[in-house]
Design a protein around this motif. Structure first.
Motif, mmCIF file in Angstrom:
data_model
loop_
_atom_site.group_PDB
_atom_site.id
_atom_site.type_symbol
_atom_site.label_atom_id
_atom_site.label_comp_id
_atom_site.label_asym_id
_atom_site.label_seq_id
_atom_site.Cartn_x
_atom_site.Cartn_y
_atom_site.Cartn_z
ATOM 1 N N PRO A 5 -5.239 -7.781 -1.554
ATOM 2 C CA PRO A 5 -5.406 -9.121 -1.838
ATOM 3 C C PRO A 5 -4.541 -10.281 -0.765
ATOM 4 C CG PRO A 5 -4.411 -8.622 -3.784
ATOM 5 C CD PRO A 5 -4.641 -7.304 -2.910
ATOM 6 N N SER A 6 -5.232 -11.189 -0.605
ATOM 7 C CA SER A 6 -4.594 -12.222 0.320
ATOM 8 C C SER A 6 -3.739 -13.148 -0.538
ATOM 9 C CB SER A 6 -5.257 -12.785 1.094
ATOM 10 O OG SER A 6 -6.340 -13.701 0.236
ATOM 11 N N VAL B 250 -4.503 -5.764 7.044
ATOM 12 C CA VAL B 250 -4.559 -5.309 5.937
ATOM 13 C C VAL B 250 -3.815 -5.999 4.776
ATOM 14 C CG1 VAL B 250 -3.481 -3.192 4.650
ATOM 15 C CG2 VAL B 250 -4.412 -2.817 6.903
ATOM 16 N N GLU B 251 -2.630 -6.672 5.247
ATOM 17 C CA GLU B 251 -1.938 -7.411 4.156
ATOM 18 C C GLU B 251 -2.966 -8.417 3.733
ATOM 19 O OE1 GLU B 251 2.528 -6.194 5.286
ATOM 20 O OE2 GLU B 251 1.805 -8.277 5.985
ATOM 21 N N ALA B 252 -3.686 -9.036 4.525
ATOM 22 C CA ALA B 252 -4.489 -10.246 4.625
ATOM 23 C C ALA B 252 -5.600 -9.828 3.553
ATOM 24 C CB ALA B 252 -4.780 -11.131 5.745
ATOM 25 N N GLY B 253 -6.158 -8.615 3.535
ATOM 26 C CA GLY B 253 -7.048 -8.168 2.728
ATOM 27 C C GLY B 253 -8.360 -8.118 3.544
ATOM 28 N N ALA C 278 -14.771 -6.296 13.736
ATOM 29 C CA ALA C 278 -15.876 -7.087 14.362
ATOM 30 C C ALA C 278 -16.269 -8.263 13.569
ATOM 31 C CB ALA C 278 -17.131 -6.162 14.761
ATOM 32 N N VAL C 279 -16.521 -8.162 12.373
ATOM 33 C CA VAL C 279 -16.707 -9.198 11.571
ATOM 34 C C VAL C 279 -15.644 -10.440 11.463
ATOM 35 C CG1 VAL C 279 -16.914 -9.989 9.044
ATOM 36 C CG2 VAL C 279 -18.101 -7.857 9.932
ATOM 37 N N ALA C 280 -14.322 -9.761 11.645
ATOM 38 C CA ALA C 280 -13.263 -10.861 11.729
ATOM 39 C C ALA C 280 -13.280 -11.443 13.035
ATOM 40 C CB ALA C 280 -11.886 -9.826 11.539
ATOM 41 N N ARG C 281 -13.856 -11.005 14.041
ATOM 42 C CA ARG C 281 -13.754 -11.547 15.440
ATOM 43 C C ARG C 281 -14.964 -12.714 15.182
ATOM 44 N NH1 ARG C 281 -11.646 -7.152 19.837
ATOM 45 N NH2 ARG C 281 -9.967 -6.430 18.619
ATOM 46 N N VAL D 105 0.905 -1.109 0.038
ATOM 47 C CA VAL D 105 0.036 0.014 -0.225
ATOM 48 C C VAL D 105 0.907 1.350 0.027
ATOM 49 C CG1 VAL D 105 -1.996 -1.180 1.188
ATOM 50 C CG2 VAL D 105 -0.054 0.120 2.594
ATOM 51 N N SER D 106 0.221 2.340 -0.498
ATOM 52 C CA SER D 106 0.981 3.499 -0.525
ATOM 53 C C SER D 106 1.170 4.092 0.931
ATOM 54 C CB SER D 106 0.327 4.459 -1.291
ATOM 55 O OG SER D 106 -0.916 5.141 -0.778
#
Length: 327
Positions: free
Chosen positions: A326-327, A273-276, A168-171, A121-122
């Protein structure tokens, strides 16, 4: 070097870009060459004097502006390990009573407030993560929810709210998002299962979707009692600004979350972030010289993403799009 400071409180016209000596890192600190610094509501509150009126910031002759930073390590102080000159990093300046903030050409931060920048990412995009990402993540930690429970996020289309929805969704939480009607596709795209327009009576609208009310609320839009009414008795409520916490009715655990720098936690957010799993949103990148214009634009509202100041930029650039790595 050049840095944004204020000598007196007021409107954007009081912002000054001043030549000051480049700071020197002390023990446990790093000197970062700033490539991007985000403009946040707390910067407006600092500049206007609202934080001083609230008793959070003592008056002083010179006050630095800026919390978020993305850039390159130029020098390390004694005792710093794990960071070396040339590293691309992000970090958070979480102190208010300082003469220099991150809206400058260089900034010194404690090494434990710094993390490797997310790859791919920038710098402008990376700079949007520290303050807003940590605020959302730490507030979620404080709510103490478990997978399958329901969370109300107000201001879900904003910077903190958007991160809160995705985290939250990731949890494994079910998210009820509150935002403007036009933002429904955006917040659903971030992962919100349910949506309520901000013009609705929150208690009634949320309980129609979640009988008995949600387990907790993260109030990024400072709706206070209206959002509290959507929380079930004995639930939890996180307020994010001073004075934003409603009375703890019905046994609801209400707390004000106060952000703190945390490089280790910031590293975990960068990995998401890196995992998308986290979306970084830049509304526009501007030269450091346009800081007053950035304050005016933020005060107008309606931004979807953060305004970012670029010390090395000397002309306006076009709006950047949201990016998901993208992951």
């Amino acid at each position: 070097m050049r840095a944004v400071v204020v000598h007196a409180f007021g409107g954007p016209e009081v912002l000054r870009i001043t030549d000051v000596p480049t700071p020197v890192p002390a023990e446990g600190q790093v000197l970062i060459r700033v490539e991007a610094a985000t403009v946040n509501p707390v910067d407006l509150a600092t500049r206007s004097g609202a934080l001083t009126e609230a008793g959070l910031l003592p008056a002083r002759e010179v006050i630095g502006i800026g919390w978020d930073v993305a850039g390159t390590v130029e020098r390390t102080g004694p005792g710093v390990t794990g960071l070396v000159p040339g590293d691309q990093v992000i970090g958070l300046s979480d102190r208010l009573d300082i003469p220099l903030g991150t809206q400058a050409e260089h900034v010194v931060l404690d090494a434990d407030a710094v993390a490797p920048a997310p790859a791919g990412v920038s710098s402008a995009q990376a700079a949007t993560l520290p303050l807003n990402g940590l605020t959302a993540a730490q507030a979620l930690d404080g709510l103490g929810l478990t997978g399958g429970q329901t969370l109300l996020v107000t201001g879900a289309a904003g910077a903190v709210g958007g991160f809160a929805v995705q985290l939250a969704v990731a949890r494994g939480l079910r998210v009820v998002a509150v935002a403007g009607a036009a933002d429904e596709p955006l917040v659903r795209g971030l992962g919100a299962e349910l949506f309520v327009p901000r013009t609705a009576r929150l208690g009634e609208a949320v309980r129609a979707l979640v009988p008995g009310g949600v387990h907790a609320a993260l109030d990024a839009a400072v709706t206070g009692a209206a959002a509290l009414d959507a929380v079930r008795s004995g639930g939890a409520f996180a307020a994010l600004v001073a004075g934003g916490a409603p009375s703890p009715l019905r046994g609801i655990r209400v707390f004000n979350h106060w952000i703190r720098a945390d490089g280790a936690h910031l590293s975990r957010l960068a990995a998401l972030v890196e995992a998308g799993a986290l979306t970084l949103r830049v509304a526009e990148s501007l030269p450091l010289d346009d800081v007053a214009a950035a304050h005016r634009r933020l005060a107008e509202g309606g931004l979807r993403g953060r305004l970012v100041l670029i010390p090395g930029l000397y002309r306006p650039v076009s709006v950047e799009q949201s990016v998901r790595v993208p992951s």
